[in-house]
Design a protein around this motif. Sequence first.
Motif, PDB file in Angstrom:
ATOM      1  N   THR A   1       0.859  -1.188   0.000  1.00  0.00           N
ATOM      2  CA  THR A   1       0.000   0.000   0.000  1.00  0.00           C
ATOM      3  C   THR A   1       0.888   1.229   0.000  1.00  0.00           C
ATOM      4  OG1 THR A   1      -1.685  -1.192   1.289  1.00  0.00           O
ATOM      5  CG2 THR A   1      -1.860   1.216   1.190  1.00  0.00           C
ATOM      6  N   ASP A   2       0.755   2.047  -1.067  1.00  0.00           N
ATOM      7  CA  ASP A   2       1.574   3.256  -1.187  1.00  0.00           C
ATOM      8  C   ASP A   2       3.063   2.950  -1.069  1.00  0.00           C
ATOM      9  OD1 ASP A   2      -0.731   4.812  -1.441  1.00  0.00           O
ATOM     10  OD2 ASP A   2      -0.894   5.065   0.735  1.00  0.00           O
ATOM     11  N   GLY A   3       3.457   1.836  -1.685  1.00  0.00           N
ATOM     12  CA  GLY A   3       4.874   1.482  -1.717  1.00  0.00           C
ATOM     13  C   GLY A   3       5.386   0.815  -0.470  1.00  0.00           C
TER      14      GLY A   3
ATOM     15  N   ARG B   1       2.526  -4.180   3.916  1.00  0.00           N
ATOM     16  CA  ARG B   1       1.835  -4.193   5.211  1.00  0.00           C
ATOM     17  C   ARG B   1       1.066  -5.502   5.374  1.00  0.00           C
ATOM     18  NH1 ARG B   1       1.705   0.975   7.384  1.00  0.00           N
ATOM     19  NH2 ARG B   1       2.243   2.648   5.914  1.00  0.00           N
TER      20      ARG B   1
ATOM     21  N   GLY C   1       8.812  -3.349  -0.889  1.00  0.00           N
ATOM     22  CA  GLY C   1       8.114  -2.554   0.113  1.00  0.00           C
ATOM     23  C   GLY C   1       8.572  -2.814   1.530  1.00  0.00           C
TER      24      GLY C   1
END
Length: 592
Positions: free
Chosen positions: A414-416, A419, A454
């Motif tokens: 998520t957004d690089g 998670r 990530g």
Amino acid sequence: MAGVALFLSIQNAQAESVHGIAMYGDPALPPDFVSLPYANPDAPKGGRVVFGNTGGFDSLNPFVQKGTDPWQLRFWSYESLMGRSWDEPFSLYGLLAESVETPEDRSWVEFTLREEARFSDGSPVTVDDVIWSYETLGTKGHLRYRGLWSQIDRIEQTGPRSVRITFSEEDRELAMIAGLRPILNKAQWEGKDFANAPLQEIPIGTGPYVVTDYEPSRFVTLKRNPDYWGKDVPFRRGTMNFDELRIEFYGDETVLFEAFKAGELTAVREFNAEKWETQYDFPAVRRGDVVKTEIPHGKPSGMTGFVMNTRQPPFDDWRVREALLFAFNFEYINDTITGSAQSRITSFFSGSDLAMQPGPADSKVRSLLEPYAEHLLPGALDGYELPQGDGSARNRKNLRVAADLLAEAGWSVTDGVLRNADGDPFEFSILIRQGDTDMQTVIEIYARALERLGIKVTTEKVDNAQYAGRVAELDFAMTPFRRELSLSPGNEQRLYWGSEGAATPGTRNLMGMASPAADAMIDAILAAESREDFVAATRALDRVLTTGRYVIPIWSFDVGRIAHAKQLKYPERLPIYGDGPQYMPDVWWYED
């Protein structure tokens, strides 16, 4: 009573007092051997040798858990009842003991001390010292000494110079391990706290060298005892030839290497093949004042790499560990660090007959593993190979596999940022010693690959004392790892990989593995009565360890590389174990 007497007479008849014992069969050397085959009995005595260590020390007692000591001390200043020949898989010969006796089932072992055996203060080595040493090390000593004590039923004096140890469980190797425990001076420690003694309380040993001077974290000087008791013992003949051994301490490997180039050190071991080829062309080498020596060996690769602490998430998920293996671009890293001169370790016992074989397990190995199939990870029975990259810096194919494995384990980007389902980012630190420049470079390359997935990786650099403390307390996520393995694995495997004590601070089971299959394979190794059964059990253990994905393996060390002053000489005959802490300086000598 008659029946008991007959039984005891049969048991004693099965035992015979001998000069040495082997794990399987008989030792190679005869009772009248002159010296170890890889030692020069006519080697001259004399000379001074200076070695270098990184970091520092706050203890000169190598037998307790507390503190950081120079690792060389226990090899130079202390002795055991028997000594190991490094030219045989596992054979012991008399050192402090003149003979050993054990029955066929090895349920007990009896040692007879040499009458001439002495501590460095001149006092005789007694049976009382032996019994005290076993009990004290087994209850107050370093964790590596405590396992044997728990397997001893009783230890008792059987004669003026004889001591018998009876074991509480069936384990053929215990008689061998018992012969290798260091013997210390009981009188020195009366009224003192052995486990918490101050720096200046240096244990009195029986070895050829004694500490004569030191400055904490700066240097330690040891000199050969002119009254050393064992100079004519066959096991010692031609060994421990230098008059003085000194250890200088440096902040990191770079400073240490510069000190060697400047002539401040007499010898260094080099573990980087590319550095060996490209950076050892300084003036002293070109003049011939420094010699580059390579010592081959026939022992297993052991395991070198980065160990993951499975006691904490996300490393408790094998799919995550597998993903991190795929993300590790070994081919590119190896080319960068060693010029691809060192091959990769493929399993814990690779490079030897004990290694897991390619493809599915053969019938003998499979029969050992199948009862534990529910505990095995993919590949243990059907075959497993480490991920192999394409050699490029990007390693795209393997990173895609890693991403798929992480997704299967519940991680998404998520957004690089990678998670988990709770939104927690995947980030961890790698704990290393200050000055470990090779590992720092490896981590930097690895971190860039993980960043593309990530994952955020940071490096924690600490000094040697902090590092030892953090690792002992199991306070790390990932850290460099080295575990040397022999041609005769045995009880030490429980310390390395056994479930018992895996969560205990100070354990050598750094990955925290608790595998019923591994425990059973270790038991099979110890119970083996034939070479065939022993090899099958070790290969089965190798499969459990390797497919556990606990360590990211790097390169092997298939040859020892020692750069040294031209005055240092060694015998032409090399032991099968090659170089090691008990080869150089043990059998080397100084010659102008």
